[in-house]
Design a protein around this motif. Structure first.
Motif, PDB file in Angstrom:
ATOM      1  N   GLY A 150       0.640  -1.392  -0.158  1.00 43.23           N
ATOM      2  CA  GLY A 150      -0.087  -0.072   0.005  1.00 43.23           C
ATOM      3  C   GLY A 150       0.926   1.398  -0.094  1.00 43.23           C
ATOM      4  O   GLY A 150       0.323   2.437  -0.322  1.00 43.23           O
ATOM      5  N   GLY A 151       2.138   1.307   0.337  1.00 46.40           N
ATOM      6  CA  GLY A 151       2.998   2.354   0.265  1.00 46.40           C
ATOM      7  C   GLY A 151       4.020   2.477  -0.601  1.00 46.40           C
ATOM      8  O   GLY A 151       4.422   1.588  -1.298  1.00 46.40           O
ATOM      9  N   LEU A 152       4.358   3.783  -0.820  1.00 48.23           N
ATOM     10  CA  LEU A 152       5.385   3.943  -2.141  1.00 48.23           C
ATOM     11  C   LEU A 152       6.595   3.888  -1.728  1.00 48.23           C
ATOM     12  O   LEU A 152       7.210   4.487  -0.564  1.00 48.23           O
ATOM     13  N   ARG A 153       7.548   3.110  -2.448  1.00 43.63           N
ATOM     14  CA  ARG A 153       8.924   3.141  -1.815  1.00 43.63           C
ATOM     15  C   ARG A 153       9.862   3.232  -2.925  1.00 43.63           C
ATOM     16  O   ARG A 153       9.899   2.490  -3.992  1.00 43.63           O
ATOM     17  N   ASN A 154      10.869   4.082  -3.066  1.00 44.30           N
ATOM     18  CA  ASN A 154      11.725   4.461  -3.930  1.00 44.30           C
ATOM     19  C   ASN A 154      12.980   3.171  -4.193  1.00 44.30           C
ATOM     20  O   ASN A 154      13.206   2.733  -3.060  1.00 44.30           O
ATOM     21  N   ARG A 175      -2.460  -4.213   6.216  1.00 47.56           N
ATOM     22  CA  ARG A 175      -2.346  -5.073   7.665  1.00 47.56           C
ATOM     23  C   ARG A 175      -1.341  -4.414   8.528  1.00 47.56           C
ATOM     24  O   ARG A 175      -0.356  -3.907   8.071  1.00 47.56           O
ATOM     25  N   VAL A 176      -1.574  -4.632   9.747  1.00 48.75           N
ATOM     26  CA  VAL A 176      -0.701  -3.976  10.898  1.00 48.75           C
ATOM     27  C   VAL A 176      -0.052  -5.051  11.577  1.00 48.75           C
ATOM     28  O   VAL A 176       0.985  -4.882  12.104  1.00 48.75           O
ATOM     29  N   ASP A 177      -0.678  -6.246  11.536  1.00 46.33           N
ATOM     30  CA  ASP A 177      -0.218  -7.498  12.345  1.00 46.33           C
ATOM     31  C   ASP A 177       1.042  -8.010  11.632  1.00 46.33           C
ATOM     32  O   ASP A 177       1.978  -8.863  12.246  1.00 46.33           O
ATOM     33  N   MET A 208      -1.715  -7.280   2.775  1.00 47.57           N
ATOM     34  CA  MET A 208      -2.984  -6.562   2.771  1.00 47.57           C
ATOM     35  C   MET A 208      -4.274  -7.602   3.176  1.00 47.57           C
ATOM     36  O   MET A 208      -4.099  -8.805   3.203  1.00 47.57           O
ATOM     37  N   VAL A 209      -5.260  -6.942   3.716  1.00 45.88           N
ATOM     38  CA  VAL A 209      -6.380  -7.876   3.755  1.00 45.88           C
ATOM     39  C   VAL A 209      -7.705  -7.219   3.283  1.00 45.88           C
ATOM     40  O   VAL A 209      -7.880  -6.148   3.164  1.00 45.88           O
ATOM     41  N   MET A 231      -5.925  -6.391  13.283  1.00 42.65           N
ATOM     42  CA  MET A 231      -5.141  -6.834  11.994  1.00 42.65           C
ATOM     43  C   MET A 231      -5.120  -5.614  11.118  1.00 42.65           C
ATOM     44  O   MET A 231      -4.169  -5.287  10.244  1.00 42.65           O
ATOM     45  N   ILE A 232      -6.015  -4.462  11.470  1.00 46.13           N
ATOM     46  CA  ILE A 232      -5.959  -3.236  10.882  1.00 46.13           C
ATOM     47  C   ILE A 232      -5.774  -2.015  11.778  1.00 46.13           C
ATOM     48  O   ILE A 232      -6.201  -2.028  12.907  1.00 46.13           O
ATOM     49  N   ALA A 233      -5.324  -0.931  11.343  1.00 49.68           N
ATOM     50  CA  ALA A 233      -5.105   0.188  12.216  1.00 49.68           C
ATOM     51  C   ALA A 233      -6.431   1.047  12.206  1.00 49.68           C
ATOM     52  O   ALA A 233      -7.199   0.806  11.103  1.00 49.68           O
TER      53      ALA A 233
END
Length: 379
Positions: A35-39, A274-276, A280-281, A332-334
């Protein structure tokens, strides 16, 4: 930049399990991961790099479309490793490319957490089964799983119309013919019209975006076919309203009657980080059309559907917000992610607050019944 380097970039995407690769002038190649962008740690791309990268993967026909229309989409297989759905477009006079990775591996119901009841519904000989949700919410994956289930356990002729084809299905117990819009057939409506002469049992309509396609899909469901379709709506009730609103006012009663008999289910989904664990869920809203709900659709009372879903647990029905709350409660999610993706933000915020957690109140919270009470409200 040579083809060698696009290969290196694509290897990274496949190896890390990234969902997308973004290439644009003035920035390093960037992946979307969980879900996040990473160079990526390579050079910042310039105009020449972009032209080289684009040409190394874009078919002639699409390069021409890019020249004429300013953008083009296509799918391509990256060896055995993966398939990609590619969007090439012009921006500020330069070229940008976004590649979405399409997993080769078909997943099972358990792996993506689809409601159990889906299995029974897709064994039905006819009806309209809609899978809805925003772009990138996993609709294609859910549909591919259901099509694969039919393909594995039943002898059916399955005809799909997709733009572009994402998951490739091999023939198992069923025959699967996949038609790519823009390549094998000019439009969804045309593909549907033709499909009815191809002795299909199951039809998948990649997108029901115009009146003609919606009409044809409903007609196909009425005449004894199991039709899967997708729309970009969130929530079951909104999906029904969206279908009806696509028609001129004088035809709306007629389509309500048709939908009330043709629809068998609406599965609405969102994808959450997901945070755990990493990954993704999916959060689901699931509506099964019972005789009572069929009556609500016919009588233009879709605003009462949500409360029917709440009482329809024995059919496996659930509201999106209830499912998101259960994912949140299980750690599982924030909370922010839940409130971001839910339907009634004010209500959810109050619930989180009442449970003793403190988070920023969302700006949008007042939009739906700011007191957070779930009323039978007409949207």
């Amino acid at each position: 930049m040579s083809t060698m380097q696009i290969d290196r970039l694509l290897d990274t995407v496949v190896r890390t399990g990234a969902s997308d690769l973004h290439l644009t002038v003035g920035r390093q190649p960037t992946i979307r991961l969980h879900g996040g962008l990473r160079n990526l740690q390579t050079k910042v791309l310039d105009s020449d790099d972009m032209v080289g990268l684009m040409k190394s993967i874009t078919p002639e026909r699409n390069q021409q479309e890019l020249q004429e229309e300013g953008g083009t989409d296509f799918g391509f297989a990256y060896g055995e490793a993966a398939r990609f759905r590619v969007s090439v477009f012009r921006q500020r006079g330069d070229i940008a490319v976004v590649l979405r990775q399409i997993p080769n591996k078909l997943l099972t119901f358990e792996q993506i957490g689809l409601p159990e009841m889906c299995r029974d519904l897709i064994r039905r000989p006819r009806g309209l089964f809609l899978v809805t949700g925003p772009t990138g919410s996993g609709k294609t994956t859910s549909l591919a799983t259901m099509i694969d289930y039919v393909n594995t356990y039943m002898d059916r002729h399955i005809v799909t119309m997709e733009d572009p084809i994402e998951y490739y299905h091999v023939h198992k117990k069923s025959i699967v013919n996949q038609r790519e819009v823009g390549n094998d057939v000019p439009s969804f409506a045309e593909a549907l019209r033709r499909a009815l002469r191809q002795d299909p049992d199951v039809i998948l309509v990649g997108e029901m975006r115009d009146l003609e396609t919606i009409e044809a899909a409903v007609r196909a469901a009425e005449t004894g076919h199991l039709v899967f379709g997708t729309l970009h709506t969130t929530g079951a009730a909104k999906t029904i309203d969206r279908l009806v609103d696509a028609f001129p006012v004088d035809q709306q009663n007629q389509i309500r009657v048709q939908l009330s008999t043709a629809l068998i289910s609406i599965l609405s989904q969102v994808l959450l980080t997901r945070v755990d664990t990493k990954g993704m869920v999916a959060g689901y809203e699931f509506l099964v059309i019972t005789p009572a709900i069929s009556n609500l659709i016919r009588d233009n009372k879709s605003f009462r559907i949500d409360s029917m879903i709440q009482t329809g647990k024995k059919y496996g029905m659930q509201l999106l917000d209830d499912h998101l709350w259960s994912l949140y409660s299980r750690g599982m999610i924030a909370a922010e992610e839940m409130i971001d993706k839910c339907k009634n933000q004010a209500h959810m915020w109050n619930k989180v607050h009442a449970a003793g957690a403190t988070i920023e109140r969302p700006e949008l919270a007042e939009t739906e019944g700011g007191d957070g009470k779930d009323k039978d409200k007409e949207d």
